[in-house]
Structure formats: structure tokens, C-alpha cells
Design an enzyme around this catalytic site. Structure first.
Site, PDB file in Angstrom:
ATOM      1  N   SER A 163       1.030   6.817  11.689  1.00  0.00           N
ATOM      2  CA  SER A 163       0.153   6.724  12.847  1.00  0.00           C
ATOM      3  C   SER A 163      -1.284   7.125  12.479  1.00  0.00           C
ATOM      4  CB  SER A 163       0.721   7.606  13.962  1.00  0.00           C
ATOM      5  OG  SER A 163       0.042   7.414  15.155  1.00  0.00           O
ATOM      6  N   ARG A 233       0.170  14.699  27.684  1.00  0.00           N
ATOM      7  CA  ARG A 233       1.314  14.628  26.783  1.00  0.00           C
ATOM      8  C   ARG A 233       2.402  13.710  27.318  1.00  0.00           C
ATOM      9  NH1 ARG A 233       2.574  14.635  21.642  1.00  0.00           N
ATOM     10  NH2 ARG A 233       4.555  15.652  21.149  1.00  0.00           N
ATOM     11  N   ASP A 328       7.988  -0.560  17.790  1.00  0.00           N
ATOM     12  CA  ASP A 328       6.746   0.190  18.024  1.00  0.00           C
ATOM     13  C   ASP A 328       5.755  -0.713  18.754  1.00  0.00           C
ATOM     14  OD1 ASP A 328       4.388   1.612  17.924  1.00  0.00           O
ATOM     15  OD2 ASP A 328       4.428   1.965  15.759  1.00  0.00           O
ATOM     16  N   HIS A 361       7.317   4.008  18.367  1.00  0.00           N
ATOM     17  CA  HIS A 361       6.289   4.536  17.476  1.00  0.00           C
ATOM     18  C   HIS A 361       6.804   5.763  16.713  1.00  0.00           C
ATOM     19  CE1 HIS A 361       2.340   5.176  15.907  1.00  0.00           C
ATOM     20  NE2 HIS A 361       2.220   6.352  16.466  1.00  0.00           N
ATOM     21  N   ASP A 362       7.611   6.566  17.365  1.00  0.00           N
ATOM     22  CA  ASP A 362       8.142   7.779  16.739  1.00  0.00           C
ATOM     23  C   ASP A 362       9.150   7.501  15.626  1.00  0.00           C
ATOM     24  OD1 ASP A 362       6.701   9.786  17.845  1.00  0.00           O
ATOM     25  OD2 ASP A 362       8.195  10.392  19.329  1.00  0.00           O
TER      26      ASP A 362
END
Lengths: 384, 202
Positions: A163, A233, A328, A361-362
């Protein structure tokens, strides 16, 4: 050479064991891309493994949004605080600390020990707060290069990140082409899209409109813009996971078994977001969060080449491994392929993995066997 | 030649033909490159640097292990990541028969490469014809799959492939037909089980 405590007991399952963070102070001013200058700064970092005699086996691991220099291992007094990429870095792990000297560094503007908004502004004797300059990926890499100088590393065997960390790995190859042999660019993009920036702006608005924000000078007031940071968050978390992964993890499960017809937690996913928001806002600094999202927004190496990424990447000499994940949607594979294409245009050495992993994405932080097998194979072929 | 290379050439007789045609130092793109064995062989035998394209996860990891450049992409999506004329040779080694959009890929190969080298199992080989005559789908060393599990969707004979080249305006520069690792010159469409073609835009 600074190293982890060699007498520390080895943690089982390939952990680097107990590690101790270190600090390096730099008294020469650092010119920032914004035009501001930092008169002096400190970087918090950790190292794992041993730098070889030729000083040729160093690997820099760059962190993304919320992580830090604590890449692997654990702290003696806080054994639960395992490094954020511990599944990748350690003895016998894909990035093997028996072979490589691995460095994690907290970026400038951070809140884990490096100079940032919580540090004291030498001009006022009070915390920088909202006055801390906006820092960029380029500034981070320049600061990391100073740390490399300090550690006696002329050339990294590899710089890697996921990222935002990958943006640093990419920029390393452009800013210091002779100081990096391999660049591992994972789950990344050559520039944020308008949608990416939009998500960041909602997060920033959540923070800056919190009544406890006080223009970033909340330390003086003894308050923290917790509500804003919490929402920031929560928004971030939605973009890190894929729709599929969220559905698999939470589905439409009801916390209380039946609808409450009120605004308490109904669905499991609400509980998860609230938990993540609470946890994050208890340890992360809002001023840092604002700056890191700006660094993401500004990153665009092609900008000074009229939008031509191939021209921007012409400076790079490193060999590249680019990895993307199909699920992602934050930095989709198509964005990674732009980097690959630009590297091909420059006839650079590049391999590209586009993995069908469900994690969104993680996924770059998760232990997918194909992903880790590929990273292991790649590192195994890197000469030390 | 190392023992590894000998084993490789015995297993894949088209590789030797391809290596003969590739000039030293030429830039190579290998489509459907598997574990990267051909690219590695071309690098070692001809100092020809290159990239492979492969879709299978395990094969891509094997390529990384083999230290060859590999790009995990689907050939059916075309080769848009590569610029016109960026390679001396584009290779398609025993992959043609698995491609759905054959015409598009043939055109793309000669867009990004100066020359295309294509090898494929010859469906016109007498054993295949005989098995069909006896009422069954052919299964052989070159065509090892049962009909219900085969990845092959576009099988063809030498004549069929040459017809397609004519239709696409592709010029056949050279052809090598093999059976059991040996060149076949007598009635190649009947006695050859593996064909290797070198083509240009014409």
C-alpha cells in the site's frame, strides 16, 4: 551494529523474539517537499538479523497508514504486541532474518517515536500539533536514506512495502536508483484516484470537524478528537476489506439475535467497526492520521513528467516484484498493471503477481500460501 | 549441455527448435510460459532475456523460483500491457490449443513482436485420425487429456493453422514438424505429432 538483544530467548515458530526499538537523531536540517524545513529529527526503528560484512543484505520494510517500525517480534514488557508483518519476517520466514538484515522505521510525522506532531517544536517548546509540516512519501524516503547512511548501508538488497509502504519502495527506486537492488511493490498504485482521495477527505473531515480537534492543538487542551479519529478509521476499514470478505466474516448476523429497532449495535459488522474505531483512536494520533492520508493523496511520480509514468520510472535501475490482489478495490490490479507497463516500457526487470485472494486491500498482510511462496522464492534469489 | 537441459529437451522437443531460431541476445516474450523452463533455457543457451506470461498461481511461483521474469495475466485479455514491436520473438509453445480468442492473440503476437514462434500438437497425426475413425476422441503423448477434462478448446491440424495464417495475412517463414523428437518430412500432416512455426507479419 545495533541489533536485537542476542541473549533474548527465541520465540517459537520462527519469530525474531524480543526486540527493542531504537532511535537515531539527525541534526542536519531536512528540506521537505512542501517547502518547509525540519531543523532536526529523530527516527524510531527496529532491526532484525545481522548486517553482513559486505553490508549488502539489508532490507528496508516500509509501513503503510497505521503501522510503525515494529515489523516483527514482540516486546519484553508487552508480549501481545507482535510486529505488524511478523508472518513474513523472521528466521525461516519468507523474508528470512537468518539471511537478511531487516529494518523497520517509523516515518516522519508518525506517532510511534519518530519526530511528529506530538514532538516538541524547538521554536515554541510545546508540541508541534497542527503546526507540524505536511510530509510526503518523498520526505519519508529522504529521511530513511539518512538512517541508511547512519547504519552504513550504501545499497539495500531490497526495499519493500504494501500500500503506502509500496509507494516508498517505488520512490526509493526513483530517488536513489543506485542504492536499491530490488523493489517490492505490493497492493499499490502509482497515484490515488479521485475516489481514493475522496475517502481520505471524508476521514480528514471527520477529524478536523471534531470539536476536540482545536486546529490540531488539542494536546495543550488535554483532549483528543477521538470521535473524528474513530469515524476516520471506520471508513478506512470499509475500504481495506472486500465486499466478499466482509460478507464472509459478518454476513447479516445480528448481535442480539433479533432486530433491536433502535440505534444500538444490531449487526455484527457494526460491532466490528466500532471496535476497530475504538481501538485505533485509543493509540493513534489524529494529526499523524491527517498527514499520512495527505502523503497518500500527493504521491504521483508521473506528475512532474506530464502524467507519463513510463518517463517517471526511466530513472529506476532496480529489479521489481509487483503484487496485486483481485479483491482489492481500493488499489485494484489495474493500477498495479500501470506500474508494470511503465517498467516494461523501460525494459526493467519485473515480475508481476495478480493473486485471486479474497482479503481485499488487507490481503497484503495476510498469510496466503501462494503469496508467501512467491515472496519466499523471490527473496531466495536475491543475492546478499 | 547440462543433464537438466537434456531432460528438458527430451520432454519438450519444440524447445530446441525454438532456441535454434532465436538469435543470441534477442528479446523474448513467452506466452503461457509454465514454470519458465523455456525462458530459463533461452537465457542460458542464447543469452536471450525475456518475460513470461502465465495465469496459473503455482506456475507463476515456479517462475519466480526459476528466477525468470513472469507476469501473471490472462492471455485472453490480449497483450495491451506490451507496446508495439517491443520484442524480437513472441513464443506460444503448446498453448495455442488452449486459447479461446485465437485470432486476436495471433494478431497481438505480431503486434508486440517482430516474429512469432508457435508450436502445437498436430490433430492431423495418423494416430489421432485412427482413434477418431475407431470412434473415440484421440488421447496421446501430445494430447494426454480425456475429452471431459481437457484444457484444449481449439485443436487444429497443420493445414488448418496454415489456413488461419493465410487469412490473417501472416507469413510463415519456417516450419518444423516433429514426431518423437525427430523431424518429419514425409507427409508431415499425417506423420508429425508436433509442429513449430516461425511467422512474421508478411
Amino acid at each position: 551494529m545495533p541489533d536485537e538483544d542476542v541473549n533474548a530467548p527465541q520465540h517459537p515458530s520462527g519469530s525474531v523474539g524480543v526486540v527493542t526499538p531504537q532511535k537515531a537523531r539527525f541534526d542536519a536540517p531536512l528540506q521537505l517537499r512542501s517547502g518547509a524545513t525540519l531543523p532536526a529529527f529523530e527516527l524510531a526503528y527496529e532491526t532484525y538479523g545481522t548486517l553482513n560484512a559486505a553490508r549488502s543484505n539489508a532490507v528496508l520494510v516500509c509501513h503503510a497508514l497505521n503501522a510503525s517500525h515494529h515489523v516483527a517480534g514482540l516486546y519484553a514488557d508487552r508480549p501481545d504486541e507482535v510486529g505488524w508483518w511478523d508472518n513474513l519476517v523472521g528466521p525461516g520466514k519468507p523474508l528470512d532474518t537468518e539471511r537478511f538484515f531487516v529494518i523497520g522505521v517509523n516515518n516522519l510525522g508518525g506517532c510511534h517515536g519518530s519526530t511528529g506532531p506530538m514532538s516538541t517544536n524547538p521554536q515554541t517548546g510545546r508540541p508541534w500539533g497542527g503546526d507540524f509540516p505536511v510530509v510526503t512519501v518523498e520526505d519519508w524516503v529522504d529521511a530513511q536514506a539518512r538512517l541508511a547512511d547512519r547504519l552504513g548501508i550504501d545499497c539495500f538488497a531490497a526495499v519493500m512495502g504494501g500500500s503506502l509502504g509500496a509507494m516508498q519502495a517505488l520512490h526509493w527506486a526513483l530517488a536513489y536508483p543506485e542504492r536499491i537492488r530490488h523493489s517490492l511493490v505490493i497492493a499499490s498504485t502509482p497515484r490515488l484516484s479521485a475516489q481514493n482521495i475522496a475517502f481520505n477527505e471524508v476521514a480528514r473531515q471527520a477529524i478536523t470537524t471534531d470539536p476536540d480537534f482545536h486546529g490540531g492543538h488539542y494536546y495543550d487542551k488535554g483532549v483528543v478528537p477521538t470521535r473524528g479519529l474513530r469515524i476516520a478509521r471506520m471508513i478506512g476499514h470499509i475500504t481495506y476489506l472486500s465486499d466478499e470478505a466482509m460478507m464472509a466474516k459478518f454476513g447479516r448476523l445480528l448481535r442480539r439475535g433479533v432486530p433491536g429497532f433502535d440505534f444500538d449495535i444490531d449487526f455484527e459488522v457494526e460491532s466490528y467497526l466500532r471496535y476497530q474505531g475504538d481501538k485505533f483512536s485509543s493509540y493513534f494520533d489524529a494529526n499523524t492520521y491527517l498527514r499520512i492520508t495527505k502523503a497518500l493523496d500527493y504521491f504521483d511520480p508521473a506528475a512532474e513528467f506530464g502524467g507519463n509514468l513510463s518517463a517517471a520510472l526511466a530513472r529506476a535501475q532496480a529489479a521489481f516484484l509487483v503484487v496485486s490482489f483481485k479483491s482489492d478495490w481500493r488499489f485494484a490490479p489495474a493500477r498495479a498493471r500501470e506500474i508494470v507497463r511503465a517498467l516494461l516500457d523501460n525494459r526493467r526487470i519485473v515480475s508481476y503477481l495478480e493473486l485471486d485472494a479474497p482479503g481485499g486491500h488487507d490481503a497484503f498482510l495476510m498469510e496466503d500460501p501462494r503469496y508467501h511462496a512467491a515472496l519466499r522464492a523471490y527473496f531466495d534469489n536475491i543475492e546478499r | 549441455m547440462t543433464a537438466n537441459e537434456q531432460a528438458l529437451l527430451a520432454a519438450r522437443p519444440d524447445f530446441a527448435a525454438i532456441a535454434r531460431w532465436v538469435t543470441p541476445g534477442a528479446r523474448v516474450l513467452d506466452l503461457g510460459c509454465g514454470d519458465g523452463a523455456l525462458l530459463r533455457y533461452l537465457w542460458e543457451a542464447r543469452q536471450a532475456p525475456g518475460y513470461g506470461v502465465e495465469i496459473d498461481d503455482a506456475e507463476v511461483v515456479a517462475c519466480v523460483k526459476n528466477d525468470v521474469n513472469v507476469l501473471q495475466m490472462n492471455l485472453e485479455d490480449g497483450l495491451s500491457v506490451f507496446r508495439d514491436g517491443s520484442f524480437d520473438y513472441v513464443l506460444l509453445s503448446e498453448t495455442l490449443q488452449t486459447i479461446h480468442r485465437t485470432e486476436q492473440l495471433m494478431r497481438e503476437m505480431l503486434r508486440v513482436g517482430r516474429e512469432a514462434i508457435v508450436s502445437f500438437p498436430n490433430f492431423g497425426h495418423w494416430q489421432a485420425r485412427l482413434q477418431l475413425l475407431l470412434g473415440r476422441m484421440p488421447v496421446s503423448e501430445e494430447l494426454p487429456y480425456a475429452w471431459y477434462e481437457t484444457p484444449n478448446v481449439h485443436l487444429c491440424t497443420l493445414t488448418d493453422f496454415e489456413d488461419l495464417c493465410r487469412r490473417l495475412g501472416t507469413r510463415i517463414e519456417e516450419r518444423l514438424v516433429l514426431h518423437a523428437g525427430r523431424a518429419v518430412s514425409l507427409l508431415p500432416n499425417l506423420f508429425g505429432s508436433l509442429a513449430v512455426y516461425r511467422c512474421t507479419r508478411g
